[in-house]
Write an enzyme that holds these catalytic residues in place. Structure first.
Site, mmCIF file in Angstrom:
data_model
loop_
_atom_site.group_PDB
_atom_site.id
_atom_site.type_symbol
_atom_site.label_atom_id
_atom_site.label_comp_id
_atom_site.label_asym_id
_atom_site.label_seq_id
_atom_site.Cartn_x
_atom_site.Cartn_y
_atom_site.Cartn_z
ATOM 1 N N SER A 60 0.394 18.260 9.040
ATOM 2 C CA SER A 60 0.032 18.027 7.629
ATOM 3 C C SER A 60 -0.983 16.916 7.727
ATOM 4 O O SER A 60 -2.005 16.698 8.475
ATOM 5 C CB SER A 60 1.202 18.123 6.627
ATOM 6 O OG SER A 60 0.540 18.061 5.474
ATOM 7 N N HIS A 96 -1.546 21.884 7.024
ATOM 8 C CA HIS A 96 -1.802 22.100 5.618
ATOM 9 C C HIS A 96 -3.114 21.655 5.016
ATOM 10 O O HIS A 96 -3.540 20.579 5.015
ATOM 11 C CB HIS A 96 -0.817 21.117 4.980
ATOM 12 C CG HIS A 96 0.564 21.565 5.172
ATOM 13 N ND1 HIS A 96 1.663 20.756 4.887
ATOM 14 C CD2 HIS A 96 1.272 22.320 5.699
ATOM 15 C CE1 HIS A 96 2.788 21.093 5.451
ATOM 16 N NE2 HIS A 96 2.624 22.298 5.814
ATOM 17 N N ASP A 113 8.294 20.155 5.877
ATOM 18 C CA ASP A 113 7.879 21.823 6.275
ATOM 19 C C ASP A 113 8.089 22.099 7.634
ATOM 20 O O ASP A 113 7.606 21.439 8.483
ATOM 21 C CB ASP A 113 6.429 21.834 5.851
ATOM 22 C CG ASP A 113 6.327 23.291 6.047
ATOM 23 O OD1 ASP A 113 7.011 24.137 6.150
ATOM 24 O OD2 ASP A 113 4.996 23.449 6.062
#
Length: 360
Positions: free
Chosen positions: A169, A196, A293
């Protein structure tokens, strides 16, 4: 915390300052162009900067290059969602920016109020990044590491049936490139990068990687057959799953899954890989990023004797994602991006069957 807001629009400067003024103990100053921003970079010495990429006199990219060479400081970019805006912002991330915010309505947008929480969170997170480490952490440029004998890791998988998944991310593009530059042309598995990012940004990211790497890189825009020695980037604003169709392994975008906070979801991708291939046939790497995540799912892969690696927290732009995984699996190997790439190479080439002379 001292925040410098750089934007040529008086409305945007007012809006951003109004949003950030709720941060405890904050001090705010503004600049209307890059030249003024560089003067305040030295005279006021901010802790973090929000930087518009489209300005007169000196554009955001030029200003950012001076910031990173003169006094490296955490920067959050403000960009449009256009393809051109995505390309410029991606280059800014490679140059050293910590993160970015997409202006929902264009260059001057009252819609920024819809992103208040995200803007505050990203600015606070960026401010926590040490100035001296900002540029070095994001820089993607590195030479392949010399081959050397790897330390033993307990892992069981069939490389011919395996898939490598990279979850990442905030701060990802530069760190990911540093990793995949270490993979050879004959890397025996497909590699899926779950980053992301919005849709226009993942397309730009895939194009950039395809230009600089020896391995072909594709964005997953539909049901895509997974081939060894290929790299795939999950499409932004979607989730992605691994499945089997007609005896072939494929990856495909799916609608956003409300069970997960971040998208494309690393959790959903790894979960689908476990379901389709079994955990022992997955190689998973958790890299820089905010949140958790994929942590639970990668921990399960480790328990099933799949290979799980984490980027060392001190080499991350934001270390929340690898730390979340390391909390669940404290014994897995952690390393900076280049070393992670080298470890993946050795595990797939040297140990295609079960190895037990070490601990994971």
């Amino acid at each position: 915390m001292k925040i410098l807001v750089v934007d040529d629009s008086a409305l945007m400067r007012y809006t951003i300052c109004n949003i950030l003024s709720s941060i405890p103990n904050v001090q705010l100053q503004t600049s209307r162009d890059g030249l003024d921003a560089l003067e305040k970079l030295h005279s006021w010495q901010p802790d973090v900067i929000t930087l518009d990429m489209n300005m007169p006199k000196m554009d955001g990219m030029t200003c950012l290059s001076h910031i990173m060479s003169d006094r490296p400081t955490p920067v959050v970019l403000l960009s449009s969602l256009t393809e051109e805006g995505a390309l410029v912002t991606l280059e800014g991330l490679y140059l050293g920016a910590v993160d970015f915010i997409c202006k929902p309505g264009g260059t001057v947008s009252n819609g920024l109020h819809s992103l208040e929480e995200e803007l505050r969170s990203k600015v606070i997170q960026a401010a926590g990044k040490q100035r001296a480490a900002v540029h070095a952490t994001n820089s993607p440029h590195s030479e392949p590491l010399p081959a050397k004998e790897p330390e033993p890791i307990k892992v069981s998988y069939d490389k011919a049936q395996g898939v490598t998944i990279i979850g990442v991310s905030t701060g990802g593009p530069g760190c990911v490139e540093r990793l995949v530059r270490q993979l050879p042309k004959d890397y025996p598995q497909p590699v899926i990068i779950c980053q992301h990012m919005p849709e226009t940004f993942t397309a730009a990211f895939a194009k950039r990687l395809d230009k600089v790497l020896d391995l072909p890189v594709l964005e997953i825009t539909g049901a895509t057959e997974l081939k060894e020695s290929h790299i795939y980037v999950c499409k932004g604003d979607r989730d992605c799953i691994i499945s089997e169709r007609g005896g072939k392994l494929v990856a495909m975008p799916t609608p956003l899954d409300g069970r997960f906070v971040w998208h494309p979801s690393v959790s959903k991708l790894v979960e689908s890989g476990q379901r389709t291939l079994g955990g022992k046939n997955l190689n998973c790497v958790m890299m820089t990023g905010l949140g958790n995540d994929g942590a639970q799912e990668m921990a399960k892969v480790a328990s099933q004797h799949g290979l799980v690696l984490a980027q060392s927290p001190d080499s991350c732009v934001v270390d929340s994602m690898p730390k979340s995984l390391l909390t669940l699996c404290p014994d897995i190997t952690q390393a900076p991006p280049e070393e992670l790439g080298r470890l993946l190479y050795h595990r797939t080439h040297r140990f295609p069957k079960e190895v037990t002379n070490g601990v994971n």
